[in-house]
Design an enzyme around this catalytic site. Structure first.
Site, PDB file in Angstrom:
ATOM      1  N   SER A  65      48.393  45.600  48.880  1.00  0.00           N
ATOM      2  CA  SER A  65      49.658  45.062  48.521  1.00  0.00           C
ATOM      3  C   SER A  65      50.458  44.488  50.006  1.00  0.00           C
ATOM      4  O   SER A  65      49.803  45.018  51.153  1.00  0.00           O
ATOM      5  CB  SER A  65      50.851  45.931  48.078  1.00  0.00           C
ATOM      6  OG  SER A  65      52.070  45.741  48.229  1.00  0.00           O
ATOM      7  N   ASP A  75      41.328  53.435  32.312  1.00  0.00           N
ATOM      8  CA  ASP A  75      43.103  53.482  32.604  1.00  0.00           C
ATOM      9  C   ASP A  75      43.493  54.695  31.940  1.00  0.00           C
ATOM     10  O   ASP A  75      43.027  55.300  30.836  1.00  0.00           O
ATOM     11  CB  ASP A  75      43.576  52.257  31.785  1.00  0.00           C
ATOM     12  CG  ASP A  75      45.183  52.070  32.276  1.00  0.00           C
ATOM     13  OD1 ASP A  75      45.190  51.039  32.814  1.00  0.00           O
ATOM     14  OD2 ASP A  75      45.863  52.846  31.831  1.00  0.00           O
ATOM     15  N   TYR A  80      54.272  54.334  49.366  1.00  0.00           N
ATOM     16  CA  TYR A  80      53.544  53.457  48.691  1.00  0.00           C
ATOM     17  C   TYR A  80      53.049  52.568  49.724  1.00  0.00           C
ATOM     18  O   TYR A  80      51.562  52.302  49.537  1.00  0.00           O
ATOM     19  CB  TYR A  80      54.474  52.692  47.651  1.00  0.00           C
ATOM     20  CG  TYR A  80      53.768  51.587  46.867  1.00  0.00           C
ATOM     21  CD1 TYR A  80      53.105  51.413  45.625  1.00  0.00           C
ATOM     22  CD2 TYR A  80      53.786  50.211  47.505  1.00  0.00           C
ATOM     23  CE1 TYR A  80      52.431  50.569  45.106  1.00  0.00           C
ATOM     24  CE2 TYR A  80      53.379  48.931  46.872  1.00  0.00           C
ATOM     25  CZ  TYR A  80      52.574  49.233  45.476  1.00  0.00           C
ATOM     26  OH  TYR A  80      52.043  48.127  44.949  1.00  0.00           O
ATOM     27  N   LYS A 111      49.092  51.750  50.707  1.00  0.00           N
ATOM     28  CA  LYS A 111      48.505  50.403  50.489  1.00  0.00           C
ATOM     29  C   LYS A 111      47.816  49.997  51.898  1.00  0.00           C
ATOM     30  O   LYS A 111      46.899  49.354  52.232  1.00  0.00           O
ATOM     31  CB  LYS A 111      49.615  49.451  49.959  1.00  0.00           C
ATOM     32  CG  LYS A 111      49.855  49.621  48.759  1.00  0.00           C
ATOM     33  CD  LYS A 111      48.739  49.720  47.630  1.00  0.00           C
ATOM     34  CE  LYS A 111      48.924  49.578  46.307  1.00  0.00           C
ATOM     35  NZ  LYS A 111      47.924  49.746  45.297  1.00  0.00           N
ATOM     36  N   THR A 119      54.786  42.090  36.348  1.00  0.00           N
ATOM     37  CA  THR A 119      54.195  43.128  35.844  1.00  0.00           C
ATOM     38  C   THR A 119      55.196  44.125  35.339  1.00  0.00           C
ATOM     39  O   THR A 119      56.178  44.244  36.067  1.00  0.00           O
ATOM     40  CB  THR A 119      53.029  43.545  36.332  1.00  0.00           C
ATOM     41  OG1 THR A 119      53.335  44.482  37.291  1.00  0.00           O
ATOM     42  CG2 THR A 119      52.060  42.584  36.855  1.00  0.00           C
TER      43      THR A 119
END
Ligand code: NAD
Length: 327
Positions: free
Chosen positions: A205, A88, A218, A222, A253
Site C-alpha cells: 500500500s 479467502d 497497517y 505494509k 472497495t
C-alpha cells in the site's frame, strides 16, 4: 498429494489440465517430491497463444480473492486464460470492525471466474492458517498442473492512533497482513522452486511507503510487505521466480466503503462521496477513489512475459501521490 476439500466451495471441474506442459509439471510435482520440469513461463512463452489469452495453460493462487482487489486481479488473470484458486476467509475475524467477504461472495466470485471459460477452485481458508494454505496450494498445483502466479493480497485494516489499539487489535493486523503473507510464500516456495518458474506479487500500500498517523499498525505491516518482497526476490532469484510489491493508494472497495472506516475517518460526513473527495485531494492526478481493475492490470503486467526480469521492485499505483516518496 494432500487435498483440503473441507471448505472448498463447490467441486472443481472434472476436466484435467488442458495444457500438456502443465501435465509435465504435475507429473514432476507429485507429493512435493518435486522434480524440476519445463518452466511454465518458458513453455507458455514458446506457445502461439493470442495476446488476449496469454496466460492460457497457467494458473494463479489469489488470497483474499472473494471480492475487491483480489477478485479484480483473479478476473484479469482469468480473462487472459489462467485457471484460478481463490483462497479467502469468507467469514468474520475477531477484532476486525467491518464486514469481510461472505461465503456467498466467494461462491459468486468462483461462478464469475468460471463464466470466463477457465477453471476455478474456491477455498474458504484463513491466511493465518499455514497448513491449510499449504494444502490448498498443493491442491491447486495438483489440479491445474502448476501454480504460476501467487498473489498475496488478503488484508485487513483499522483506523486510529497507535495508543488506542489493544494487543489483540495490533496482533490481528500483523498476523493477517504480514505473517499471513509469509505463510502464503512458504506454501509457494517449494512449488515454484520445483517448477523453476513463477511470479509472486505482494499487496502492499502507499501506507507502506510513507508514515501514517492514523494507520500505524497497517502501515507497519505494509512496509513489512516490501521487505518481504525484496527478501523473497533474492531467495528465489536462482529459480527464475520474481517477487514484487504493489502499492495502491485509495481504491473503491469494501475495505474503505464501510461504516467503521468512513465513520472513523470522516465522522462529519461518513459517505463514500466524501471519501472520494478526500482521495481527489490526496492524488496529484485528477482522480478520486479508483477501481480495483487498475491494481489488477498492474499485477497482470507483473505476471506477463514482458516482466520476466523485474524482481524485488515496488509498483506504486497512486495517481502521482508517490511523487513525494524518496526514489
Ligand atoms: N482498498 C484500498 O484502498 C487499498 C489500498 C492499498 C492497499 N490495499 C490492500 O489491498 C488488499 C485487498 O484489499 P481490498 O481493498 O480489496 O479489501 P476487501 O476488504 O474488499 O478485500 C479483502 C479480502 O481479503 C479477505 N481476507 C481478509 N482477511 C483474510 C484472511 N485472514 N485470510 C483470507 N482472506 C482474508 C476478505 O474476506 C476479503 O475478501 C489488502 O491487502 C489491502 O490492504 C487496499
Amino acid at each position: 498429494m494432500p487435498t483440503d476439500n473441507e471448505n472448498t466451495i463447490n467441486a472443481p471441474s472434472e476436466t484435467g489440465p488442458s495444457d500438456p506442459s502443465r501435465r509435465t509439471l504435475l507429473a514432476g510435482s507429485a507429493g512435493l517430491g518435486l522434480a524440476a520440469a519445463v518452466p511454465a513461463a518458458t513453455a507458455a512463452a514458446q506457445s502461439a497463444e493470442s495476446p488476449s489469452r496469454e496466460f492460457a495453460g497457467r494458473s494463479a493462487f489469489v488470497t483474499g480473492g472473494a471480492r475487491g482487489i483480489g477478485y479484480a486481479t483473479a478476473e484479469a488473470l482469468a480473462r487472459a486464460g489462467a485457471d484460478i484458486m481463490l483462497y479467502d476467509v469468507a467469514g468474520q475475524i475477531e477484532h476486525v470492525k467491518y464486514p469481510l467477504a461472505t461465503p456467498e461472495d466467494l461462491a459468486t466470485a468462483k461462478a464469475n471466474i468460471e463464466a470466463l471459460g477457465v477453471k476455478c477452485i474456491a477455498v474458504q481458508g484463513d491466511v493465518r492458517d499455514g497448513p491449510k494454505q499449504k494444502a490448498a496450494m498443493q491442491e491447486a498445483a495438483a489440479t491445474f498442473g502448476s501454480v504460476d502466479f501467487v498473489v498475496a493480497n488478503a488484508g485487513i485494516t483499522q483506523v486510529g492512533p497507535l495508543d488506542i489499539f489493544s494487543e489483540a487489535e495490533i496482533d490481528v493486523v500483523l498476523d493477517v497482513n504480514l505473517a499471513g503473507a509469509m505463510k502464503t510464500l512458504q506454501a509457494a516456495i517449494p512449488i515454484m522452486r520445483a517448477q523453476n518458474a513463477g511470479r509472486i506479487v505482494l499487496m502492499s500500500s502507499i501506507t507502506g511507503r510513507r508514515g501514517s498517523e492514523f494507520f500505524p499498525v497497517y502501515s507497519a505491516s505494509k512496509w513489512g510487505m516490501i521487505g518481504l518482497a525484496k527478501s523473497t526476490a533474492r531467495l528465489l532469484a536462482k529459480s527464475n521466480v520474481t517477487c514484487n510489491a504493489v502499492c495502491p493508494s485509495l481504491v473503491r472497495t469494501r475495505l474503505l466503503d464501510n461504516d467503521y472506516i468512513l465513520g472513523t475517518m470522516i465522522p462529519d460526513n461518513p459517505t463514500i462521496e466524501a471519501a472520494d473527495a478526500g482521495a481527489k485531494q490526496l492524488h496529484v492526478m485528477p482522480v478520486g477513489l479508483y477501481g480495483p481493475e487498475h491494481v489488477a492490470n498492474t499485477v497482470k503486467f507483473i505476471c506477463s512475459d514482458a516482466a520476466a526480469y523485474i524482481s524485488g521492485d515496488v509498483f506504486d499505483i497512486a495517481a502521482g501521490r508517490n511523487t513525494e516518496f524518496p526514489a
